[in-house]
Design a protein around this motif. Structure first.
Motif, PDB file in Angstrom:
ATOM      1  N   LEU A 248      44.586  30.035  88.044  1.00 22.24           N
ATOM      2  CA  LEU A 248      45.051  31.416  87.935  1.00 22.24           C
ATOM      3  C   LEU A 248      45.427  31.739  86.486  1.00 22.24           C
ATOM      4  O   LEU A 248      45.038  32.785  85.955  1.00 22.24           O
ATOM      5  CB  LEU A 248      46.256  31.643  88.854  1.00 22.24           C
ATOM      6  N   ARG A 249      46.163  30.859  85.857  1.00 22.17           N
ATOM      7  CA  ARG A 249      46.556  31.063  84.453  1.00 22.17           C
ATOM      8  C   ARG A 249      45.315  31.225  83.587  1.00 22.17           C
ATOM      9  O   ARG A 249      45.236  32.124  82.743  1.00 22.17           O
ATOM     10  CB  ARG A 249      47.400  29.877  83.984  1.00 22.17           C
ATOM     11  N   HIS A 250      44.309  30.394  83.808  1.00 26.91           N
ATOM     12  CA  HIS A 250      43.060  30.464  83.032  1.00 26.91           C
ATOM     13  C   HIS A 250      42.365  31.816  83.229  1.00 26.91           C
ATOM     14  O   HIS A 250      41.929  32.445  82.266  1.00 26.91           O
ATOM     15  CB  HIS A 250      42.136  29.311  83.435  1.00 26.91           C
ATOM     16  N   VAL A 251      42.265  32.288  84.465  1.00 28.53           N
ATOM     17  CA  VAL A 251      41.629  33.576  84.765  1.00 28.53           C
ATOM     18  C   VAL A 251      42.401  34.716  84.102  1.00 28.53           C
ATOM     19  O   VAL A 251      41.813  35.600  83.475  1.00 28.53           O
ATOM     20  CB  VAL A 251      41.522  33.806  86.293  1.00 28.53           C
ATOM     21  N   LEU A 252      43.710  34.694  84.212  1.00 29.14           N
ATOM     22  CA  LEU A 252      44.524  35.766  83.631  1.00 29.14           C
ATOM     23  C   LEU A 252      44.441  35.776  82.108  1.00 29.14           C
ATOM     24  O   LEU A 252      44.392  36.838  81.489  1.00 29.14           O
ATOM     25  CB  LEU A 252      45.977  35.634  84.080  1.00 29.14           C
ATOM     26  N   GLN A 253      44.407  34.614  81.503  1.00 24.46           N
ATOM     27  CA  GLN A 253      44.312  34.536  80.044  1.00 24.46           C
ATOM     28  C   GLN A 253      42.962  35.016  79.534  1.00 24.46           C
ATOM     29  O   GLN A 253      42.865  35.495  78.405  1.00 24.46           O
ATOM     30  CB  GLN A 253      44.575  33.102  79.570  1.00 24.46           C
ATOM     31  N   ARG A 254      41.910  34.916  80.360  1.00 27.18           N
ATOM     32  CA  ARG A 254      40.573  35.371  79.968  1.00 27.18           C
ATOM     33  C   ARG A 254      40.401  36.876  80.090  1.00 27.18           C
ATOM     34  O   ARG A 254      39.422  37.422  79.584  1.00 27.18           O
ATOM     35  CB  ARG A 254      39.515  34.675  80.826  1.00 27.18           C
ATOM     36  N   THR A 255      41.318  37.565  80.754  1.00 26.11           N
ATOM     37  CA  THR A 255      41.224  39.010  80.879  1.00 26.11           C
ATOM     38  C   THR A 255      41.475  39.630  79.510  1.00 26.11           C
ATOM     39  O   THR A 255      42.477  39.318  78.867  1.00 26.11           O
ATOM     40  CB  THR A 255      42.264  39.542  81.894  1.00 26.11           C
ATOM     41  N   PRO A 256      40.582  40.497  79.044  1.00 23.44           N
ATOM     42  CA  PRO A 256      40.764  41.093  77.709  1.00 23.44           C
ATOM     43  C   PRO A 256      42.122  41.773  77.578  1.00 23.44           C
ATOM     44  O   PRO A 256      42.558  42.490  78.479  1.00 23.44           O
ATOM     45  CB  PRO A 256      39.627  42.118  77.626  1.00 23.44           C
ATOM     46  N   PRO A 257      42.815  41.554  76.467  1.00 22.70           N
ATOM     47  CA  PRO A 257      44.172  42.080  76.287  1.00 22.70           C
ATOM     48  C   PRO A 257      44.268  43.601  76.413  1.00 22.70           C
ATOM     49  O   PRO A 257      45.297  44.119  76.828  1.00 22.70           O
ATOM     50  CB  PRO A 257      44.552  41.639  74.869  1.00 22.70           C
ATOM     51  N   ALA A 258      43.231  44.324  76.083  1.00 23.71           N
ATOM     52  CA  ALA A 258      43.278  45.785  76.141  1.00 23.71           C
ATOM     53  C   ALA A 258      43.106  46.325  77.562  1.00 23.71           C
ATOM     54  O   ALA A 258      43.433  47.472  77.834  1.00 23.71           O
ATOM     55  CB  ALA A 258      42.196  46.367  75.239  1.00 23.71           C
ATOM     56  N   ASP A 259      42.581  45.502  78.460  1.00 24.06           N
ATOM     57  CA  ASP A 259      42.322  45.955  79.829  1.00 24.06           C
ATOM     58  C   ASP A 259      43.605  46.188  80.606  1.00 24.06           C
ATOM     59  O   ASP A 259      44.590  45.502  80.420  1.00 24.06           O
ATOM     60  CB  ASP A 259      41.506  44.919  80.597  1.00 24.06           C
ATOM     61  N   LYS A 260      43.535  47.148  81.544  1.00 23.61           N
ATOM     62  CA  LYS A 260      44.582  47.283  82.559  1.00 23.61           C
ATOM     63  C   LYS A 260      44.307  46.166  83.563  1.00 23.61           C
ATOM     64  O   LYS A 260      43.171  45.844  83.854  1.00 23.61           O
ATOM     65  CB  LYS A 260      44.481  48.629  83.278  1.00 23.61           C
ATOM     66  N   MET A 261      45.363  45.574  84.070  1.00 23.52           N
ATOM     67  CA  MET A 261      45.188  44.486  85.017  1.00 23.52           C
ATOM     68  C   MET A 261      46.110  44.731  86.210  1.00 23.52           C
ATOM     69  O   MET A 261      47.298  44.989  86.040  1.00 23.52           O
ATOM     70  CB  MET A 261      45.516  43.143  84.361  1.00 23.52           C
ATOM     71  N   ILE A 262      45.541  44.657  87.413  1.00 20.70           N
ATOM     72  CA  ILE A 262      46.297  44.782  88.649  1.00 20.70           C
ATOM     73  C   ILE A 262      46.020  43.521  89.455  1.00 20.70           C
ATOM     74  O   ILE A 262      44.868  43.188  89.712  1.00 20.70           O
ATOM     75  CB  ILE A 262      45.858  46.025  89.455  1.00 20.70           C
TER      76      ILE A 262
END
Length: 159
Positions: A51-65
């Motif tokens: 989970l940590r790996h997936v969340l860290q790969r999300t681009p910083p500018a993206d909205k995340m839900i």
């Protein structure tokens, strides 16, 4: 819950990381089902690492839900977990809750359910079958900087 007019578009975009973590692109909506409290520590470690790996790969500018069945109780200690909680918390913390809170602190995520004042029965998501105590174990997480975009988070009783 997603607006009906865009559901068919989102269904064609399904991306799976594993059988427990599914990602919808564009809005970066993650649907997560965590290990239970009784799971072996190796299984929990593997899940939270993934989970940590997936969340860290999300681009910083993206909205995340992040829509989460964490099987975790995060408690009420807002002082220890600044920025993660709102003022409206429920219950005590357990081991899975601590793991969730650590990820929230590390990645600057907030638990939206604790932001809005609601009746007690609308704050909790599960009732223990023997003790009949109600607990909050399902969450919606967003980046702390995006909290202004959250208008409301509410439990759907008997869903």
């Amino acid at each position: 819950m997603i607006k009906t007019s865009i559901v068919s578009t989102l269904e064609s975009l399904r991306t799976g990381y594993s059988d427990r973590i599914i990602n919808k692109e564009y809005a970066t909506i993650l649907s997560v089902y965590a290990t239970t409290l009784q799971a072996k520590s190796e299984e929990k470690d593997r899940f939270y690492s993934e989970l940590r790996h997936v969340l860290q790969r999300t681009p910083p500018a993206d909205k995340m839900i992040i829509l989460v069945d964490f099987n975790a109780r995060v408690g009420q200690d807002a002082d220890a977990w600044k920025g993660v909680f709102g003022r409206h918390r429920v219950g005590n913390c357990n081991d899975n809750g601590r793991l969730l809170l650590e990820i929230c602190m590390e990645l600057q995520l907030a638990i939206t359910k604790t932001i809005f004042q609601q009746k007690y029965k609308l704050k909790t998501t599960w009732m223990h079958p023997r003790s009949r105590h109600c607990h909050l174990i399902d969450y919606i997480l967003v980046r702390q900087r995006d909290l202004r975009d959250v208008l409301h988070t509410r439990v759907m009783p008997s869903a």
